[in-house]
Design a protein around this motif. Structure first.
Motif, short mmCIF file in Angstrom:
data_model
loop_
_atom_site.label_atom_id
_atom_site.label_comp_id
_atom_site.label_asym_id
_atom_site.label_seq_id
_atom_site.Cartn_x
_atom_site.Cartn_y
_atom_site.Cartn_z
N SER A 289 0.84 -1.20 0.00
CA SER A 289 0.00 0.00 0.00
C SER A 289 0.87 1.26 0.00
CB SER A 289 -0.95 0.00 1.21
OG SER A 289 -0.24 0.26 2.41
N ILE B 10 3.63 5.77 -5.66
CA ILE B 10 3.49 5.86 -7.12
C ILE B 10 2.50 6.97 -7.47
CG2 ILE B 10 2.61 4.65 -9.16
CD1 ILE B 10 3.79 2.07 -7.93
N GLU B 11 1.41 7.05 -6.70
CA GLU B 11 0.42 8.11 -6.93
C GLU B 11 1.04 9.49 -6.73
OE1 GLU B 11 -2.77 7.31 -4.27
OE2 GLU B 11 -3.45 5.51 -5.34
N ALA B 12 2.05 9.57 -5.85
CA ALA B 12 2.72 10.85 -5.58
C ALA B 12 3.85 11.11 -6.58
CB ALA B 12 3.27 10.86 -4.16
N GLY B 13 4.01 10.22 -7.56
CA GLY B 13 5.03 10.41 -8.59
C GLY B 13 6.43 10.00 -8.16
N ARG C 256 1.99 1.79 -3.54
CA ARG C 256 0.93 2.36 -4.37
C ARG C 256 0.75 3.85 -4.10
NH1 ARG C 256 -1.48 -2.78 -3.16
NH2 ARG C 256 -2.63 -1.90 -1.40
N LYS C 257 0.80 4.22 -2.83
CA LYS C 257 0.66 5.63 -2.45
C LYS C 257 1.81 6.46 -3.01
CE LYS C 257 -0.01 8.62 1.60
NZ LYS C 257 -0.13 8.65 3.08
#
Length: 580
Positions: free
Chosen positions: A460, A466-469, A463-464
């Motif tokens: 998790s 990756i969402e933040a670049g 994933r977080k």
């Protein structure tokens, strides 16, 4: 990479340096020198017994040797502090840079981090399950199957060449009973009314087998004498049962490399060849055994028998190999089977037996010792009982099997991952309580959930990020700057990860896969602890505002996930990416 092995090598180098200086005598044995975690973590990161081991042969005080070693070890940049404790134990604190470099080493190696060459390619045969082919596997077989399979994986991970083997007990009278039971179901399939006498197998699982036999042979054996159908039905029933057993093993993810038929030993000269091997060594003779302990003289009838002189190889008494009617005892084919294993060139044999085989261990070890001239060790692991509980009560009945809870019952109730992990939470020779409710609850008290949740938490985080670049590929994380990893909780987690290669070797050496499960739970606890501290201390959170700082912290978390994945792989459990 094994930090404990590396620091032990450093200790041995320090000993050699002291010998070169004349401070220690030459020729000291160092095999017993160890480097391991101290009993109390407050004492340091690692401890060595080197001074205690060397003191007597060196004819010096252990504390004097420890102080000399401490001075040498302190010269290495990896050692921040070397302290002498008590009579001569040496505690070491490593520089933070050692722990900061660890995640990169883990991420570079992947799940091979911790893999060992300890086994040096030695050939090991692990025989497990070996359930009689008379019905579906029960919960006791389940524990043996999981233990044997995990042990085989552990040994392979530690550098052994492992063969997984199943011994099909298809040569005894119990298979004749199976054939008669199938014949009754065959008659049922033809509309006949039948009665299952005591000693037969009344389980519903044979209904389908009887129907299959009818479909194959029609009414050929209806109203025929046993002599006409016993051998054919016996072979047919055995094949059907082994097909069922293979399906059960597949439910657990267990796949054998080799199946060996006991029946193949009879009438082929293989039993005779094994006994002849022992005869040539002077270990077979005709004699009369002493009465068993506890028997009164009037209860004992002395008679001359053909005996194996197993007491020459550590057994308590010599063992009969031939009955008075000239037929073999049940021990003779087992001797022949192990003779076959020895002949196949295995360097080590491991047998996984049920707890009821405890009295069989010494004679089997004696046989292997005699057959191999003491060159091939046999380790017998006894699997204790499993007690099943459901809704607070002991769970005993399986309608399909007739008399017991099957492997399929358990797996269908909780799934293969939970089944495997729970079966490995206790040492093999300790009774295991398996509570269906606790096995599926999502709590700290459920070890499989706790470990899988740790892996899922790291996923998790990724994933977080990756969402933040943030680039969280293993390659990017391996190159991250971890110089800011200085908090005690972060360093403690890195230190725990560093134990993994050592745990692999300890568990493999002792043939104890349960130690992997227990250690994974400890690692998960450290990860969860760091996660929870992040609630109160934002600087401990894995994802930070600064991407570079985040990469360093995530590298540590990802290293934990890699090790959990490797450990669960040995246990045959799938790492969870998210918890539902």
């Amino acid at each position: 990479m094994n930090l404990f092995t590396d620091i032990r090598a450093l200790v041995l180098q320090a000993i050699e340096a002291l010998q070169a200086e004349g401070a220690l005598p030459e020729g000291l044995a160092t095999a017993a020198v160890t480097v391991e975690p101290p009993r109390d973590a407050s004492h340091g990161d690692m401890a060595t017994n080197a001074a205690m081991v060397l003191a007597k042969p060196a004819k010096q005080k252990p504390r004097d040797i420890a102080e000399a070693l401490a001075a040498k070890l302190s010269e290495d940049q990896r050692v921040a502090l070397a302290e002498v404790a008590g009579p001569g134990f040496l505690n070491l604190r490593l520089d933070p840079s050692v722990w900061q470099a660890l995640p990169a080493a883990v991420l570079t190696s992947g799940t091979d981090y911790g893999r060992s060459d300890m086994g040096q390619g030695l050939k090991v045969n692990v025989e497990y399950v070996s359930a009689n082919p008379t019905g579906p596997m029960h919960v006791g077989h389940t524990r043996g199957a999981v233990f044997g399979d995990a042990l085989a994986s552990l040994l392979a991970y530690a550098g052994y060449d492992v063969t997984r083997e199943y011994y099909i007990n298809d040569g005894g009278a119990q298979v004749d009973v199976l054939a008669r039971s199938v014949y009754l179901r065959y008659l049922e399939a033809h509309g006949r009314s039948v009665e299952f006498e005591a000693g037969t197998y009344p389980g519903e699982y044979l209904i389908e087998v009887g129907a299959k036999l009818k479909a194959q042979v029609g009414d050929k054996y209806v109203d025929q004498p046993e002599s006409e159908w016993l051998e054919t039905v016996r072979e047919f029933a055995t094949e059907e049962m082994m097909g069922m057993i293979r399906e059960d093993l597949a439910l657990l993810g267990v796949k054998m490399d080799h199946f060996f038929s006991e029946k193949s030993l009879y009438g082929t000269g293989r039993i005779e060849a094994a006994i002849e091997s022992l005869t040539e060594k002077g270990l077979i003779y005709r004699g009369v055994l002493e009465p068993p302990k506890g028997k009164k003289p009037e209860d004992w009838e002395p008679r001359e028998q053909t005996l194996f002189k197993s007491t020459d190889h550590g057994d308590d008494v010599d063992r009969p190999i031939m009955k008075s009617d000239g037929s073999w005892t049940y021990f003779a084919p087992d001797i022949a089977y192990h003779y076959d294993k020895v002949s196949r060139g295995f360097d080590m044999l491991i047998d996984v037996f049920g707890a009821d085989h405890g009295g069989y261990v010494k004679r089997m070890k004696a046989a292997v010792s005699a057959l191999s001239d003491g060159k091939v060790p046999l380790d017998v692991k006894l699997i204790q009982l499993v007690k099943l509980f459901k809704n607070g009560e002991e769970f005993k009945m399986s309608k399909r099997a007739g008399t017991f809870v099957t492997l399929r019952d358990v797996v269908e109730e909780v799934g293969p991952d939970v089944t495997r992990f729970v079966m490995l939470t206790r040492k093999n020779d300790a009774t295991l309580d398996f509570d269906f409710a606790k096995a599926v609850e999502q709590s700290r008290e459920n070890p499989v959930f706790y470990v899988q949740y740790a892996h899922a938490r790291v996923c998790s985080v990724l994933r977080k990020a990756i969402e933040a670049g943030i680039d969280v590929s293993d390659e990017a994380l391996a190159g991250a700057d971890l110089s800011g990893m200085t908090h005690e909780a972060e360093l403690a987690l890195a230190k725990k990860v560093a134990e993994w290669p050592r745990i692999v070797e300890i568990a493999a050496k002792g043939h104890e896969p349960h130690k992997v499960a227990i250690w994974l739970n400890e690692l998960a606890s450290d990860l969860h602890g760091l996660w929870n501290r992040g609630h109160d201390e934002p600087r401990l959170r894995f994802v930070q505002d600064d991407p570079a700082v985040s990469q360093g912290k995530i590298a540590l978390a990802r290293a934990v996930a890699v090790v959990i994945s490797a450990g669960l792989g040995i246990l045959g459990v799938t790492p969870a990416e998210e918890m539902r």
